[in-house]
Design a protein around this motif. Structure first.
Motif, PDB file in Angstrom:
ATOM      1  N   THR A   4       0.668  -1.023  -0.072  1.00 12.82           N
ATOM      2  CA  THR A   4      -0.022  -0.158  -0.045  1.00 12.82           C
ATOM      3  C   THR A   4       0.985   1.221   0.013  1.00 12.82           C
ATOM      4  O   THR A   4       0.259   2.232  -0.453  1.00 12.82           O
ATOM      5  CB  THR A   4      -0.920   0.138   1.270  1.00 12.82           C
ATOM      6  OG1 THR A   4      -0.099  -0.305   2.500  1.00 12.82           O
ATOM      7  CG2 THR A   4      -2.050  -0.868   1.009  1.00 12.82           C
ATOM      8  N   GLU A   5       1.890   1.247   0.615  1.00  8.77           N
ATOM      9  CA  GLU A   5       2.761   2.442   0.699  1.00  8.77           C
ATOM     10  C   GLU A   5       3.805   3.011  -0.834  1.00  8.77           C
ATOM     11  O   GLU A   5       4.852   2.726  -0.665  1.00  8.77           O
ATOM     12  CB  GLU A   5       3.537   2.389   1.874  1.00  8.77           C
ATOM     13  CG  GLU A   5       2.781   2.699   3.153  1.00  8.77           C
ATOM     14  CD  GLU A   5       3.923   2.565   4.360  1.00  8.77           C
ATOM     15  OE1 GLU A   5       3.498   2.989   5.564  1.00  8.77           O
ATOM     16  OE2 GLU A   5       4.965   2.201   4.118  1.00  8.77           O
ATOM     17  N   HIS A   6       2.675   2.960  -1.753  1.00  9.47           N
ATOM     18  CA  HIS A   6       3.383   3.446  -2.941  1.00  9.47           C
ATOM     19  C   HIS A   6       2.325   4.125  -3.624  1.00  9.47           C
ATOM     20  O   HIS A   6       1.339   4.099  -3.210  1.00  9.47           O
ATOM     21  CB  HIS A   6       3.207   1.969  -3.848  1.00  9.47           C
ATOM     22  CG  HIS A   6       4.444   1.090  -3.509  1.00  9.47           C
ATOM     23  ND1 HIS A   6       5.905   1.236  -3.703  1.00  9.47           N
ATOM     24  CD2 HIS A   6       4.478  -0.143  -2.927  1.00  9.47           C
ATOM     25  CE1 HIS A   6       6.433   0.229  -3.268  1.00  9.47           C
ATOM     26  NE2 HIS A   6       5.808  -0.474  -2.550  1.00  9.47           N
ATOM     27  N   LYS A  36      -4.937  13.384   5.786  1.00 12.56           N
ATOM     28  CA  LYS A  36      -3.829  13.802   6.769  1.00 12.56           C
ATOM     29  C   LYS A  36      -2.695  14.425   5.903  1.00 12.56           C
ATOM     30  O   LYS A  36      -2.263  15.534   6.129  1.00 12.56           O
ATOM     31  CB  LYS A  36      -3.282  12.776   7.498  1.00 12.56           C
ATOM     32  CG  LYS A  36      -2.183  13.183   8.608  1.00 12.56           C
ATOM     33  CD  LYS A  36      -1.615  12.183   9.570  1.00 12.56           C
ATOM     34  CE  LYS A  36      -0.606  11.292   8.914  1.00 12.56           C
ATOM     35  NZ  LYS A  36      -0.070  10.305   9.689  1.00 12.56           N
ATOM     36  N   VAL A  37      -2.632  13.847   4.588  1.00  7.05           N
ATOM     37  CA  VAL A  37      -1.387  14.444   3.935  1.00  7.05           C
ATOM     38  C   VAL A  37      -1.877  15.879   3.362  1.00  7.05           C
ATOM     39  O   VAL A  37      -0.886  16.542   3.338  1.00  7.05           O
ATOM     40  CB  VAL A  37      -1.229  13.442   2.597  1.00  7.05           C
ATOM     41  CG1 VAL A  37      -0.254  14.011   1.454  1.00  7.05           C
ATOM     42  CG2 VAL A  37      -0.630  12.036   2.873  1.00  7.05           C
ATOM     43  N   THR A  38      -3.066  15.925   2.870  1.00  5.71           N
ATOM     44  CA  THR A  38      -3.528  17.190   2.513  1.00  5.71           C
ATOM     45  C   THR A  38      -3.504  18.090   3.718  1.00  5.71           C
ATOM     46  O   THR A  38      -3.060  19.428   3.784  1.00  5.71           O
ATOM     47  CB  THR A  38      -4.749  17.254   1.965  1.00  5.71           C
ATOM     48  OG1 THR A  38      -4.793  16.126   0.933  1.00  5.71           O
ATOM     49  CG2 THR A  38      -5.187  18.492   1.268  1.00  5.71           C
ATOM     50  N   GLY A  39      -3.907  17.619   4.981  1.00  3.35           N
ATOM     51  CA  GLY A  39      -3.939  18.335   6.092  1.00  3.35           C
ATOM     52  C   GLY A  39      -2.718  19.115   6.730  1.00  3.35           C
ATOM     53  O   GLY A  39      -2.388  20.155   6.941  1.00  3.35           O
ATOM     54  N   GLY A  43       9.002   9.945   0.709  1.00  2.00           N
ATOM     55  CA  GLY A  43       7.949  10.991   0.583  1.00  2.00           C
ATOM     56  C   GLY A  43       8.093  11.454  -0.784  1.00  2.00           C
ATOM     57  O   GLY A  43       7.521  12.567  -0.953  1.00  2.00           O
ATOM     58  N   SER A  44       8.377  10.687  -1.778  1.00  4.58           N
ATOM     59  CA  SER A  44       8.354  11.067  -3.038  1.00  4.58           C
ATOM     60  C   SER A  44       7.208  11.255  -3.603  1.00  4.58           C
ATOM     61  O   SER A  44       6.845  11.929  -4.810  1.00  4.58           O
ATOM     62  CB  SER A  44       9.380  10.144  -3.946  1.00  4.58           C
ATOM     63  OG  SER A  44       8.823   8.818  -3.620  1.00  4.58           O
ATOM     64  N   GLY A  45       6.197  10.609  -3.138  1.00  9.68           N
ATOM     65  CA  GLY A  45       4.841  10.763  -3.859  1.00  9.68           C
ATOM     66  C   GLY A  45       3.592  10.200  -2.950  1.00  9.68           C
ATOM     67  O   GLY A  45       3.935   9.535  -1.916  1.00  9.68           O
ATOM     68  N   TYR A  46       2.414  10.224  -3.459  1.00 11.57           N
ATOM     69  CA  TYR A  46       1.311   9.804  -2.851  1.00 11.57           C
ATOM     70  C   TYR A  46       0.410   8.995  -3.705  1.00 11.57           C
ATOM     71  O   TYR A  46       0.469   9.626  -4.800  1.00 11.57           O
ATOM     72  CB  TYR A  46       0.629  10.858  -1.853  1.00 11.57           C
ATOM     73  CG  TYR A  46       1.589  11.542  -1.168  1.00 11.57           C
ATOM     74  CD1 TYR A  46       1.140  11.018   0.424  1.00 11.57           C
ATOM     75  CD2 TYR A  46       2.249  12.500  -1.223  1.00 11.57           C
ATOM     76  CE1 TYR A  46       2.026  11.543   1.342  1.00 11.57           C
ATOM     77  CE2 TYR A  46       3.039  13.157  -0.460  1.00 11.57           C
ATOM     78  CZ  TYR A  46       2.660  12.739   1.045  1.00 11.57           C
ATOM     79  OH  TYR A  46       3.989  13.142   2.001  1.00 11.57           O
ATOM     80  N   HIS A  70      -4.098   9.015  -0.843  1.00 11.90           N
ATOM     81  CA  HIS A  70      -3.029   9.578  -0.111  1.00 11.90           C
ATOM     82  C   HIS A  70      -2.023   8.811   0.649  1.00 11.90           C
ATOM     83  O   HIS A  70      -1.428   9.656   1.504  1.00 11.90           O
ATOM     84  CB  HIS A  70      -3.727  10.896   0.519  1.00 11.90           C
ATOM     85  CG  HIS A  70      -4.024  12.069  -0.534  1.00 11.90           C
ATOM     86  ND1 HIS A  70      -4.413  13.213  -0.115  1.00 11.90           N
ATOM     87  CD2 HIS A  70      -4.158  11.858  -1.642  1.00 11.90           C
ATOM     88  CE1 HIS A  70      -4.664  14.051  -0.957  1.00 11.90           C
ATOM     89  NE2 HIS A  70      -4.638  13.102  -1.970  1.00 11.90           N
ATOM     90  N   THR A  71      -2.072   7.657   0.347  1.00 13.15           N
ATOM     91  CA  THR A  71      -0.956   6.970   1.105  1.00 13.15           C
ATOM     92  C   THR A  71       0.339   7.204   0.459  1.00 13.15           C
ATOM     93  O   THR A  71       0.483   7.226  -0.540  1.00 13.15           O
ATOM     94  CB  THR A  71      -1.416   5.658   1.049  1.00 13.15           C
ATOM     95  OG1 THR A  71      -2.611   4.996   1.650  1.00 13.15           O
ATOM     96  CG2 THR A  71      -0.059   4.487   1.763  1.00 13.15           C
TER      97      THR A  71
END
Lengths: 565, 545, 362
Positions: free
Chosen positions: B144-146, B227-230, B504-507, B512-513
């Protein structure tokens, strides 16, 4: 071969990885190459065979003869078994101490003591200077003039070669079975012959084979128990050294009868020359189309794999043997299920002794009735007896079942040394304990010997004359059982140790009544609750000691005096 | 998880992808090992030669971020060999024909070039999975973390759908949740897309129900913010934040960005049990009771709802989280926070959550059940989708392969992937304070393939500077066969080696993971300075406060 | 023939009473179900029956020697006696033998979950008679410096539960038996330290050891602490598997963790974290009072009222200055439902937004 570089671990792994039962041969290949089993070697084996390293390490340490020290393989190992003790085994050990010598339990050369293992060789001799490699003693012609089954042709020169074997009727039985008989007919013949397990358990061979034939699951296996570890037993060695094809033919017949396409010979470590003889015999038979695929041009296939133990008496117990063969820790298995349905790799398996299997070809050639008629007093067939100790003519004798013990001892084997009398004999090697006094008036068959409180078992008889200390003999026997106890079940693991300590004065009450009570209580619980035959049989030694030699026990416990007369 | 943990010992075939289960979920892995002892086959896809790889029948050391290509090719093999469950496809799924047509191009040879593993192994994996009855899939954050996390999960669903491995004992698709109550957190609606009970926030009826229950008529319909956007909005539209028990600064990607975001808030309140790196940025820090001091409820990865019990009193004046939150709410005049006990809170959740409808404090104290538990007499639901899918038919998704957000290039030529280790947990706020753990794992290190270490001139224990487009860390090098050539690994557990400075290169565009599992880095020798002789446990990173 | 019909036919006689059993059940399992207390030291119901200790032997009509009830399947019509005087005598003798090989019988219950099994049986059978003196088996490993597992093999009775639990339950195969017979020594590969072996310090060997030979070093630190040991059932705080554990406490001190053998997710299993990493809870670093930041950036301890007022005030100010869309909440995947539920309610009820999320995306 010696001109080439030693094979790499990867070569050896590749040689064995895809063979059946690969662990023992791979370990031996590395052990033979390096002279010991190094950590690196074990890591490689663990990885190649996917055996957890801890399991592998534990299993390797279980066997007496796998050395984990550099140079261990080439250090002399001296037999200090019961018989060799009588013939200077301990003195030889002391003499070779400077060469790093260690003791080993009975190595099956009781007819010609003392055996010494060094490197890939077994030497024999009673002093450091007289050690030499010698062939196994050939059984003497039958002193009673009795008709034989197994030894009938063993004294023919060249019998160990395929040519010699065929000259004297070899592979006629297999040929007859494959060409003229159905498996069902062969099973019926073996059942009619009343042949029973000659390794000691005495289970009817035909019934066992029938059970394997009837059990679902393939491939089935024939496993020959050639782990002749019982002290005082050396009969299978004589068969394999002088008549190896008889065993191979017997196994092939077993395979034909049961529908098993593969066989394994599990040979004890202490017989290195026998290993080479069997290797040659298997190669000869394969080349001649007597083993392998399409045997004798027919549709029957049967392959024999030779595997070598590494020094563990318990591997003569069939569950341990199968575990050992499979590369597992050699603890006995819980029964049921029995090997006939859940044996090698959990598939139907007939585990038979060498003597049993070697009896089959003559039975097939000459018929069931012929074999049955070889015994006396309504007993069927013959039994090989390994006779050793204080006797004029030690060696292997094929006796009609039912022969009086004293006929064997005095008429066949010449009796005790001049000026001595026979004080006691062991039965079933050591497992049956001692017989003495009136109990020596028995015949060599299970009902008679069981009537005296012992059993015939595999047929090893060690003689003690009146110069011997029977407490010391009992101690040596119990020390053997303690050394060979696998450690799985509590009564045997602790009991053999406690009995040994009580027989050498290391521990135990000094009060005779208390001493006797402890020894009896331990014996009782071992016999009643042990998980396999080792722990059940070991107390025969102490029970028979108390029964036949109370005054020697009294003298030992109370006066702390050796019984030396 | 679609299936219970007890099912782990039951499959014929187990496919583990992106999960280092023996280290991250050791107890769950015991079930897998039991299945293998029973004769089950194991397929493992992971860039690193983890312990599971040693146990595997087929091990696929795929290049980081190439999962979709592998999964498409496995589906290709299953389709080509006719190993599908046609009855299942016909009765339970939709979109098969489109999906099937799309598969034609994705041959094992095509995937082999992307995944950097032999086509024959991909073929074998496809055959083994396709023949497994049942076959189970297990995955964790390695999937998932991709940036393509959703595609990864969907690709796994496609495999399970085409072979009918959903709704059957010993099968399923089973994400292993990483935290004791992360599943429960979602169940409670503490997730921007859903209300309690996993009901979507754009569901009008649900919106109305909660607007009514919470006396908040203007409750938004939809309008999620992750949260990423937050965090991105901090100092822009977001000005105040309440963080409960999360060490965001260390666990989130791109630590520099995260620290900067939190610092730009007007007001940050952190509830925690330790003074974490995140708490240090707060205006108010409120001490919470910890595990073993708190009565409550948690839900595990198999949806089993279980009681937590307090055994010792909290230190000083620490209070339960729910009490603290309620006290702040009451001061703000928010209605409905007159809770007297954790039972009150939990019972309110049950009254509003359809999946917890049959539960209450008394019942969870007595028995543990797998949700959904819709009614008081319902026995729980260990296996999902036995009769049908929540939304009718299981839909095949037509997918293609995308490269990670960042790929290696001349400036950043090495793949970095991150994860956890057995002996440490997350940011070590807990394991770092448990005695003895240091005996086994006292510092972080960068796992480098021995051949790479030699080529780059590193000996074990040498210091390296690892640099990505976002930051750098200094870390000791350790060579190990676990790392394939060209890929290095480190965990994010040690505050002094803030690996998430690099990531943290992308989401993923849908969830937004964060793409924590892969980024491109460059590795250089650290200059020998006095500093590098320091105790490695002393914070020494330039960005640490 | 239906399965139920078959099951109905399966009965045996146990100590004179007819009892039913399911095909495949062992005598021991049937006896357990009917509340017979057959003694055993090598049995762990999670493991394959092994048949080592022989304490569970019973008499079966028609079978000459007693059989181990743990490895013998029940068969229809079987007549079994579990507690005849002869059998009880065997058990006492066996226990006397086991006592004779050990350094001591009485050990702290903090050593492990099953550590009192041996002591209990020895007392039940009055087996502290001092008979069968002799050499002791097993040698304690004094060189292994690991902080978790005490390897006090002087107390080992070679029941192999540790070996089997490590293989069958944990699947690590780290433990093995070296040598044989009375010389058997439980150890790891190459007889080294646990740290250098396949051991993952899950502690399952400790918890199944019936004599305390393998023991929980961390819990033993509290051996001299006054007070009774209490147990509280809860769930492990680490990963998402949700293992059930019993917390060991003395008074207000958390002193150890034992796995719940009946835990639905773990059946007695734990990992190093769940088993040994519990003492963060009562660590000195714990926050004990609310803290508020001072203008100089430092933190000041304060009372709850003041801290809560300040916390609320900040949100109120943001609401006033920037509106309801200026406030965000992050919930914890580590805290219980009550925390997560309150967090989302705080945001949704307080501000009417869905500006709430958790760490699952990190």
């Amino acid at each position: 071969m010696s001109a080439h570089a030693a094979p790499s671990t990867a070569d050896l792994v590749a040689r064995w990885r895809d063979e059946p039962a690969p662990l023992l041969p791979l370990l031996h290949a590395l052990h033979d190459r390096d002279g010991f089993l190094s950590e690196d070697a074990l890591r490689a084996v663990s990885q190649a065979l996917r055996i957890p390293l801890a399991d592998l390490f534990g299993t390797v340490t279980f066997y007496h003869h796998f050395s984990r020290e550099p140079g261990g393989l080439n250090k002399p190992r001296i037999c200090t078994g019961n018989v060799c003790c009588l013939h200077g085994g301990n003195e030889l050990l002391a003499a070779l101490k400077s060469q790093g010598a260690t003791a080993m339990p009975c190595a099956g050369r009781c007819d010609e003591p003392v055996p010494v293992l060094r490197g890939h060789e077994q030497l024999v001799g009673t002093s450091a200077t007289s050690l030499a490699a010698k062939p196994t003693p050939l059984p003497a012609p039958n002193p009673g003039g009795c008709e034989e089954c197994i030894f009938e042709s063993i004294r023919e020169p060249g019998r160990a070669t395929l040519e010699g074997y065929r000259r004297t009727g070899g592979y006629e039985a297999l040929s007859k079975a494959v060409r003229e008989m159905t498996p069902t007919q062969l099973l019926a013949l073996v059942t009619e012959s009343k042949l029973a397990g000659r390794g000691g358990a005495g289970f009817p061979t035909g019934v066992k084979w029938q059970a394997v034939a009837d059990a679902p699951g393939q491939p089935k296996s024939i496993v020959c128990n050639a782990d002749e570890g019982e002290p005082g037993c050396f009969k299978d060695r004589a068969i394999m050294d002088y008549d190896p094809h008889a065993l191979l033919e017997g196994m092939a017949l077993a395979g034909f009868a049961t529908g098993a396409p593969r066989g394994f010979i599990y040979l004890r470590y202490e017989y290195p020359e026998t290993f080479r003889i069997l290797e040659r015999a298997i190669a000869e038979a394969e080349k001649a189309g007597l083993l392998g695929v399409n045997i004798l041009g027919g549709v029957f296939n049967f392959t024999i794999h030779l595997r070598r133990g590494a020094g563990a008496y318990i591997c003569g117990e069939e569950g341990s043997l199968l575990n050992s063969l499979e590369g597992k820790h050699p603890f006995p298995r819980n029964k049921p299920p029995f090997p006939v349905t859940h044996g090698f790799e959990n598939l139907p398996t007939a585990v038979n002794n060498v003597e049993t299997l070697a009896s089959v070809p003559p039975i097939v050639r000459k018929g069931a009735a012929w074999y049955r008629g070889l015994g006396r007093n309504a007993h069927a067939g013959t039994k090989l007896i390994s006779l050793s100790g204080d006797i004029q003519h030690p060696g292997n004798y094929e006796v009609p079942i039912g022969l009086p013990l004293k006929t064997l001892l005095h008429d066949w084997a010449g009796g005790p040394q001049t000026g001595r009398t026979i004080q006691a004999v062991t039965m079933a090697g050591l497992s049956g304990g001692f017989l003495a006094g009136d109990a020596l008036d028995c015949t060599l068959d299970e009902p008679s010997i069981r009537g005296k409180g012992s059993f015939l078992g595999a047929g090893g008889i060690i003689v003690f004359d009146d110069s011997r200390d029977m407490v010391a003999a009992a101690h040596a026997a119990m020390e053997f059982f303690a050394h060979e106890s696998c450690g799985k079940c509590f009564p045997c693991r602790i009991g053999t140790q406690r009995l040994t300590e009580r027989l050498n004065g290391e521990a135990g009450p000094s009060d005779l009544a208390a001493w006797t009570q402890e020894v009896r209580d331990i014996g009782t619980v071992m016999r009643a609750t042990s998980a396999c035959g080792l722990g059940m049989a070991a107390p025969f030694v102490t029970d028979s000691l108390l029964k036949f030699f109370p005054e020697q026990v009294d003298n030992y416990v109370v006066s702390k005096e050796p019984n030396n007369r | 998880m679609s299936n219970p943990l007890a099912d782990m010992a039951k499959p014929d075939v187990i496919f583990c992808i992106g999960t280092n289960m023996t280290e991250c979920h050791p107890v769950a892995a015991t079930g897998l090992k039991k299945a293998m002892a029973r004769g089950a086959k194991l397929i493992v896809a992971d860039p690193r030669r983890i312990k599971l790889a040693e146990l595997a029948d087929v091990y696929l050391p795929i290049r980081v971020g190439s999962d979709v290509a592998l999964l498409l090719a496995m589906a290709h093999v299953i389709e080509r060999e006719g190993l599908m469950n046609r009855a299942f496809i016909e009765h339970r799924t939709a979109g098969w024909e489109d999906f099937r047509r799309n598969l034609k191009a994705f041959t094992p040879e095509w995937a082999a070039a992307i995944c950097e593993v032999p086509a024959a192994d991909i073929e074998r994996a496809g055959l083994i999975y396709g023949r497994g009855r049942p076959a189970a899939i297990y995955y964790t954050l390695g999937i998932t973390e991709h940036i393509c996390g959703v595609d990864n999960v969907q690709s796994l669903c496609n495999l399970a759908l085409m072979t009918g491995n959903l709704g059957v004992e010993g099968g399923g698709i089973n994400p292993m949740r990483g935290q004791n109550n992360i599943q429960g957190c979602g169940d409670c609606g503490a997730e921007t897309f859903v209300f309690p009970g996993s009901v979507k926030i754009d569901d009008v009826a649900a919106r109305d129900k909660f607007a009514n229950a919470y006396q908040r008529p203007d409750l938004d319909l939809g309008q999620a913010m992750t949260k990423v956007t937050g965090l991105q909005e901090c100092g822009k539209s977001i000005h105040a934040m309440l963080i409960d028990g999360e060490n965001t600064v260390v666990s989130d990607p791109d630590r520099n960005h995260c620290e900067h975001a939190l610092k730009s808030l007007d007001h940050l309140v952190v509830i925690d049990i330790f003074m974490t790196e995140t708490a240090k940025l707060a205006h108010v820090v409120l001490p919470a009771t910890a595990w073993a001091e708190t009565d409550g409820v948690a839900c595990n990865t198999e949806r089993r709802v279980q009681r937590l019990r307090a055994a010792v009193p909290p230190p000083g004046e620490a209070k339960p989280d729910w009490w603290i939150i309620a006290e702040i709410a009451k001061r703000l005049g928010i209605p409905g926070f007159d809770f007297q006990s954790p039972a009150d809170v939990f019972n309110e959740l049950c009254s509003l959550s359809p999946t917890y409808g049959g539960l209450d404090w008394e019942r969870v104290s007595r028995e543990s059940l797998n949700w959904p538990v819709p009614t008081k007499d319902h026995p729980g639901t260990p296996i999902l989708h036995t009769e049908g899918f929540t939304n009718g038919r299981g839909r095949f998704m037509v997918l293609g392969y995308r490269d990670p957000a960042e790929v290696v290039d001349d400036a950043f030529p090495v793949w970095l992937t991150t994860g956890r280790r057995l002996q440490s947990y997350h940011t070590r706020t807990q394991t770092g304070r448990a005695s003895g753990i240091d005996y086994l794992l006292s510092e972080e290190s960068l796992e480098v393939n021995p051949a790479d270490a030699e080529a780059w001139g590193f000996l074990d224990g040498d210091w390296a500077i690892v640099t990505s487009r976002r930051g750098e860390v200094k870390i000791k090098v350790r060579s190990t066969d676990r790392s394939p050539r060209g890929t290095v690994f480190a965990s994010f557990s040690f505050a002094d080696v803030p690996v998430n400075n690099l990531t943290g290169s992308g989401y993923d565009p849908t969830t937004h993971t964060a793409e924590l599992k892969v980024c491109a880095v460059r590795i250089e020798r650290a200059p020998v300075t006095l500093e590098s002789a320091h105790d490695p446990r002393e914070p020494e990173n330039a960005h640490a406060r | 023939m239906s399965a139920t019909a078959t099951e109905r036919e399966l009965t045996m006689t146990l100590d004179g009473e007819a009892v039913g059993f399911r095909a495949g059940e062992t005598i021991y399992q049937v006896a357990q179900r009917t509340k017979k207390s057959i003694p055993t030291l090598c049995y762990d119901e999670r493991l394959e029956a092994f048949g080592a200790c022989r304490l569970c032997v019973v008499e079966v009509d028609g079978v000459k020697a007693p059989v181990a009830s743990c490895t013998t399947k029940a068969t229809a019509g079987m007549v079994v006696r579990t507690d005849s005087p002869i059998i009880e005598k065997y058990r006492k003798t066996l226990l006397e033998l086991v006592v004779s090989e050990n350094r001591e019988v009485d050990v702290s219950p903090l050593r492990g979950f099953a550590s009192q099994e041996f002591t209990t049986l020895v007392d039940r059978y009055g087996a502290r008679t001092g008979r069968f003196k002799g050499r002791q088996s097993g040698t304690s490993n004094k060189t292994d410096d690991n902080p978790f597992i005490l390897r006090d093999y002087d107390l080992c009775i070679s029941c192999y539960r540790c070996v089997r639990v490590c293989a069958e339950q944990e699947g690590d195969y780290a433990i093995t038996m070296m040598n044989r017979g009375f010389g058997t020594q439980i150890t790891t590969e190459f007889n080294g330290r646990l740290k250098d072996s396949a051991c993952t310090f899950c502690g399952q060997c400790v918890q199944t050891c019936p004599t305390g030979a393998l023991a929980d070093k961390k819990a033993l630190r509290a051996a001299d602490l006054p007070g009774e040991i209490a147990k509280t059932r809860t769930i492990c705080p680490y990963c998402g598997v949700g293992c059930s554990v019993d917390l060991l406490t003395k008074g207000d001190r958390l002193i150890g963790v034992q796995p719940a053998m009946d835990g639905p997710a773990n059946q007695g299993a734990l990992c190093i974290k769940g088993q040994f990493a519990f003492d963060f809870v009562q660590h000195d670093d714990r926050l004990k009072k609310p803290l508020v930041r001072q203008p100089d950036g430092s933190f000041k301890e304060t009372e709850w009222d003041e801290a809560l007022d300040l916390a609320a005030a900040g949100f109120r100010r943001s609401l006033k200055e920037h509106g309801r869309r200026s406030i965000y909440g992050i919930a914890s995947g580590r805290a219980p439902h009550e925390a997560a539920y309150s967090m989302q309610k705080f945001i949704r009820a307080g501000f009417g937004t869905h500006y709430i999320d958790n760490c699952s995306r990190a």
